[in-house]
Design a protein around this motif. Structure first.
Motif, PDB file in Angstrom:
ATOM      1  N   GLU A  14       0.805  -1.218   0.000  1.00 28.11           N
ATOM      2  CA  GLU A  14       0.000   0.000   0.000  1.00 28.11           C
ATOM      3  C   GLU A  14       0.838   1.268   0.000  1.00 28.11           C
ATOM      4  O   GLU A  14       0.315   2.367  -0.146  1.00 28.11           O
ATOM      5  N   GLY A  15       2.129   1.141   0.173  1.00 29.51           N
ATOM      6  CA  GLY A  15       3.015   2.297   0.168  1.00 29.51           C
ATOM      7  C   GLY A  15       4.406   1.869   0.570  1.00 29.51           C
ATOM      8  O   GLY A  15       4.580   0.827   1.203  1.00 29.51           O
ATOM      9  N   VAL A  16       5.418   2.619   0.168  1.00 33.91           N
ATOM     10  CA  VAL A  16       6.790   2.278   0.526  1.00 33.91           C
ATOM     11  C   VAL A  16       7.525   3.536   0.971  1.00 33.91           C
ATOM     12  O   VAL A  16       7.142   4.659   0.634  1.00 33.91           O
ATOM     13  N   GLY A  17       8.615   3.314   1.703  1.00 33.52           N
ATOM     14  CA  GLY A  17       9.443   4.431   2.142  1.00 33.52           C
ATOM     15  C   GLY A  17      10.514   4.753   1.104  1.00 33.52           C
ATOM     16  O   GLY A  17      10.344   4.504  -0.093  1.00 33.52           O
ATOM     17  N   ASP A  18      11.631   5.263   1.573  1.00 28.86           N
ATOM     18  CA  ASP A  18      12.710   5.643   0.663  1.00 28.86           C
ATOM     19  C   ASP A  18      13.360   4.412   0.030  1.00 28.86           C
ATOM     20  O   ASP A  18      13.349   3.319   0.599  1.00 28.86           O
ATOM     21  N   HIS A  19      13.932   4.602  -1.150  1.00 33.94           N
ATOM     22  CA  HIS A  19      14.729   3.598  -1.857  1.00 33.94           C
ATOM     23  C   HIS A  19      13.944   2.343  -2.227  1.00 33.94           C
ATOM     24  O   HIS A  19      14.493   1.243  -2.280  1.00 33.94           O
ATOM     25  N   GLY A  20      12.659   2.484  -2.505  1.00 33.53           N
ATOM     26  CA  GLY A  20      11.864   1.341  -2.926  1.00 33.53           C
ATOM     27  C   GLY A  20      12.357   0.788  -4.250  1.00 33.53           C
ATOM     28  O   GLY A  20      12.783   1.529  -5.144  1.00 33.53           O
ATOM     29  N   TYR A  23      17.894  -1.410  -6.938  1.00 34.43           N
ATOM     30  CA  TYR A  23      18.671  -2.504  -7.524  1.00 34.43           C
ATOM     31  C   TYR A  23      17.813  -3.722  -7.862  1.00 34.43           C
ATOM     32  O   TYR A  23      18.283  -4.853  -7.851  1.00 34.43           O
ATOM     33  N   MET A  24      16.570  -3.514  -8.163  1.00 32.70           N
ATOM     34  CA  MET A  24      15.673  -4.612  -8.533  1.00 32.70           C
ATOM     35  C   MET A  24      16.081  -5.168  -9.893  1.00 32.70           C
ATOM     36  O   MET A  24      16.415  -4.424 -10.814  1.00 32.70           O
ATOM     37  N   THR A  25      16.064  -6.509 -10.025  1.00 34.17           N
ATOM     38  CA  THR A  25      16.492  -7.147 -11.274  1.00 34.17           C
ATOM     39  C   THR A  25      15.408  -8.000 -11.919  1.00 34.17           C
ATOM     40  O   THR A  25      15.579  -8.467 -13.048  1.00 34.17           O
ATOM     41  N   GLY A  26      14.299  -8.242 -11.240  1.00 36.85           N
ATOM     42  CA  GLY A  26      13.243  -9.070 -11.799  1.00 36.85           C
ATOM     43  C   GLY A  26      12.009  -9.026 -10.928  1.00 36.85           C
ATOM     44  O   GLY A  26      12.000  -8.429  -9.850  1.00 36.85           O
ATOM     45  N   GLY A  27      10.939  -9.688 -11.406  1.00 40.82           N
ATOM     46  CA  GLY A  27       9.708  -9.723 -10.633  1.00 40.82           C
ATOM     47  C   GLY A  27       8.802  -8.542 -10.931  1.00 40.82           C
ATOM     48  O   GLY A  27       9.042  -7.750 -11.846  1.00 40.82           O
ATOM     49  N   ARG A  28       7.761  -8.413 -10.144  1.00 45.92           N
ATOM     50  CA  ARG A  28       6.778  -7.336 -10.302  1.00 45.92           C
ATOM     51  C   ARG A  28       6.442  -6.761  -8.932  1.00 45.92           C
ATOM     52  O   ARG A  28       6.310  -7.500  -7.952  1.00 45.92           O
ATOM     53  N   VAL A  29       6.297  -5.453  -8.864  1.00 42.60           N
ATOM     54  CA  VAL A  29       5.904  -4.774  -7.627  1.00 42.60           C
ATOM     55  C   VAL A  29       4.784  -3.807  -7.950  1.00 42.60           C
ATOM     56  O   VAL A  29       4.892  -3.013  -8.886  1.00 42.60           O
ATOM     57  N   VAL A  30       3.697  -3.892  -7.192  1.00 45.70           N
ATOM     58  CA  VAL A  30       2.567  -2.977  -7.352  1.00 45.70           C
ATOM     59  C   VAL A  30       2.438  -2.165  -6.071  1.00 45.70           C
ATOM     60  O   VAL A  30       2.307  -2.726  -4.982  1.00 45.70           O
ATOM     61  N   VAL A  31       2.506  -0.843  -6.205  1.00 45.53           N
ATOM     62  CA  VAL A  31       2.420   0.065  -5.053  1.00 45.53           C
ATOM     63  C   VAL A  31       1.122   0.849  -5.167  1.00 45.53           C
ATOM     64  O   VAL A  31       0.908   1.572  -6.141  1.00 45.53           O
ATOM     65  N   LEU A  32       0.265   0.720  -4.156  1.00 50.31           N
ATOM     66  CA  LEU A  32      -1.061   1.340  -4.201  1.00 50.31           C
ATOM     67  C   LEU A  32      -1.118   2.656  -3.443  1.00 50.31           C
ATOM     68  O   LEU A  32      -2.205   3.128  -3.092  1.00 50.31           O
ATOM     69  N   GLY A  33       0.030   3.257  -3.174  1.00 52.32           N
ATOM     70  CA  GLY A  33       0.037   4.502  -2.422  1.00 52.32           C
ATOM     71  C   GLY A  33       1.343   5.252  -2.596  1.00 52.32           C
ATOM     72  O   GLY A  33       2.078   5.068  -3.562  1.00 52.32           O
ATOM     73  N   ALA A  34       1.643   6.074  -1.605  1.00 43.47           N
ATOM     74  CA  ALA A  34       2.791   6.970  -1.683  1.00 43.47           C
ATOM     75  C   ALA A  34       4.109   6.210  -1.645  1.00 43.47           C
ATOM     76  O   ALA A  34       4.210   5.106  -1.095  1.00 43.47           O
TER      77      ALA A  34
END
Length: 475
Positions: A14-20, A23-34
């Protein structure tokens, strides 16, 4: 640093802090907020979808774009129909599993909020995806052209290891390709063993569908086809110093892994079985529940993913059982010596198997009502089906090993009596005394030791009775 160095996981948050997604190299990330500052710094693979507060993808000085490190990524809208469908279904699944109110709101207003989703895509990753798509298109056109001439032509030399399950979206990881088992079987005949670790991707055993495995206690994994396993075996580089078989860093029992990998690659399954059994008493156990330090020591894993050694091991022994190669083999002669083994866990069973093979008369004593120790009552059935354990016990009985259950040596049977009636006694008992943690909440109702829970749950399953320790209806 949420999802830092993510290399393949799917995450919804639902949200992440700094440096989200750093260095990501694969996969999927869905962020629903700030999100915090420096989002996607050093991101080289995978894709992130962020529900931006302003939705202005091109805004460089404010909103989400101002918090994103765009040195290696580009920000776009989500426009592809398949990708939109995948995004919706992923958020719906998150809402279903977690009860997230935020996710439910996004699902309810998905069409309205879709323009605000920002797709964060590494530029190099995009280029590779486009190249892969172009290559696949060219190959399809070439194959169609060849088929019109009555000749299917030569097969592609690119990755043949892939997920055979249908996808709901056209989005794929860089190392994946969609091929079926028929294609795998055809391509297995043309595998490149010399550069297999470069050309082919890792593929381990897959879980059964969640909707099916949630309704039973059967094993959660399914075996791969022989053709798929040949592809995986082709990834073994037969390195000069195979750390996978080192008892210091790899296999603690010294399995000569490159040998049976090579034999599987050559489709010589009987020989692979013989090589496996030369060093491992119970590969049907280790192939299911071993933590696989061999894969952690695999040289191919230094620069890529390690060979799926555990999957190959399990497949070899399962194939051997299916082919009837695991028939009982009693010793040709008896030495006249009697040995008592106290404890029927993996150590006790392995010792009994070795001693019996040497011709000694072996009796195994177990205080529980079933043979197997930790294998039976310490490992959940969904990881190690108890029929697999009983199948091996039945084979050992047919080979002459005697099993006695319900005997607690030192309590119901004097140790002196045991010693007097045998030429040797081997203690192979486990440590069943749990380590308690005197922390806040330890005395709350419903907090139990893991082994207590596993034992009563497995006994209830085997006896088809209700377990006294259940989390049903509790949150």
């Amino acid at each position: 640093r949420f999802a830092v160095r993510n290399s393949g996981a799917l995450a919804v948050v639902e949200g992440v802090g700094d440096h989200g997604c750093e260095y990501m190299t694969g996969g999927r990330v869905v962020v629903l907020g700030a999100v915090g500052r420096n989002f996607a710094a050093g991101m080289s693979g995978g894709i992130a979808y962020v529900l931006a507060e302003d939705g202005e993808v091109g805004a460089a000085r404010h909103g989400f774009a101002a918090k994103c490190n765009v040195e290696s990524v580009e920000l776009t809208v989500v426009a592809d129909a398949g990708e939109v469908q995948w995004l919706r279904e992923t958020i719906e699944r998150h809402a279903e599993l977690t009860g997230s109110l935020k996710a439910r709101d996004v699902v309810a207003r998905f069409d309205e909020l879709l323009p605000r989703f920002v797709k964060v895509l590494p530029t190099d990753y995009k280029r590779v995806l486009e190249e892969e798509a172009a290559k696949a298109k060219a190959e399809a056109e070439a194959k169609a052209k060849d088929e019109t001439k009555g000749d299917s032509g030569s097969d592609s030399e690119r990755t043949v290891c892939a997920d055979t399950h249908p996808k709901t979206s056209s989005i794929i990881d860089i190392e994946d390709a969609l091929v079926d088992d028929a294609q795998l079987a055809d391509r297995a005949r043309k595998l490149d063993k010399l550069r297999g670790f470069v050309r082919y991707a890792r593929r381990g055993d897959r879980y059964r569908a969640a909707t099916k495995r949630a309704g039973d206690w059967s094993e959660i994994s399914t075996r791969q086809t022989r053709a798929s396993l040949q592809v995986q075996a082709a990834r073994c580089i037969d390195c000069g110093v195979p750390f996978c078989q080192s008892d210091a860093d790899g296999c603690p029992i010294g399995n000569v892994i490159p040998k049976w990998n090579e034999l599987v690659f050559r489709d010589q399954w009987r020989e692979a079985f013989d090589r496996l059994m030369a060093t491992n008493n119970f590969p049907e156990f280790t192939g299911r529940v071993c933590p696989a330090p061999c894969e952690g020591a695999c040289v191919a894993g230094i620069s890529a993913q390690p060979v799926a050694i555990k999957s190959i091991e399990a497949a070899i022994i399962d194939h051997a059982w299916a082919m009837g190669w695991m028939a009982p083999v009693p010793p040709q002669r008896r030495t006249g010596h009697a040995v008592a083994v106290v404890g029927s866990g993996p150590a006790g069973l392995a010792a009994a198997d070795q001693l019996n093979s040497a011709g000694h008369s072996v009796t195994v004593y177990e205080r529980e009502d079933r043979i197997g120790g930790l294998l039976t009552y310490g490992i959940p059935n969904m990881k190690l089906d108890k029929r697999v354990v009983q199948r091996r016990v039945d084979k050992m009985e047919a080979e002459g090993v005697c099993f006695v259950t319900g005997v607690n040596v030192g309590v119901t049977l004097a140790a002196a009596d045991l010693r007097n009636s045998h030429d040797a006694v081997l203690l192979a008992t486990g440590a069943t005394w749990p380590r308690d943690l005197r922390i806040d909440g330890r005395d709350l109702d419903g907090v139990h030791f893991a082994m207590d829970f596993l034992s009563v749950s497995t006994k209830a399953l085997l006896r088809s009775t209700a377990t006294p320790l259940s989390a049903a209806g509790k949150r």
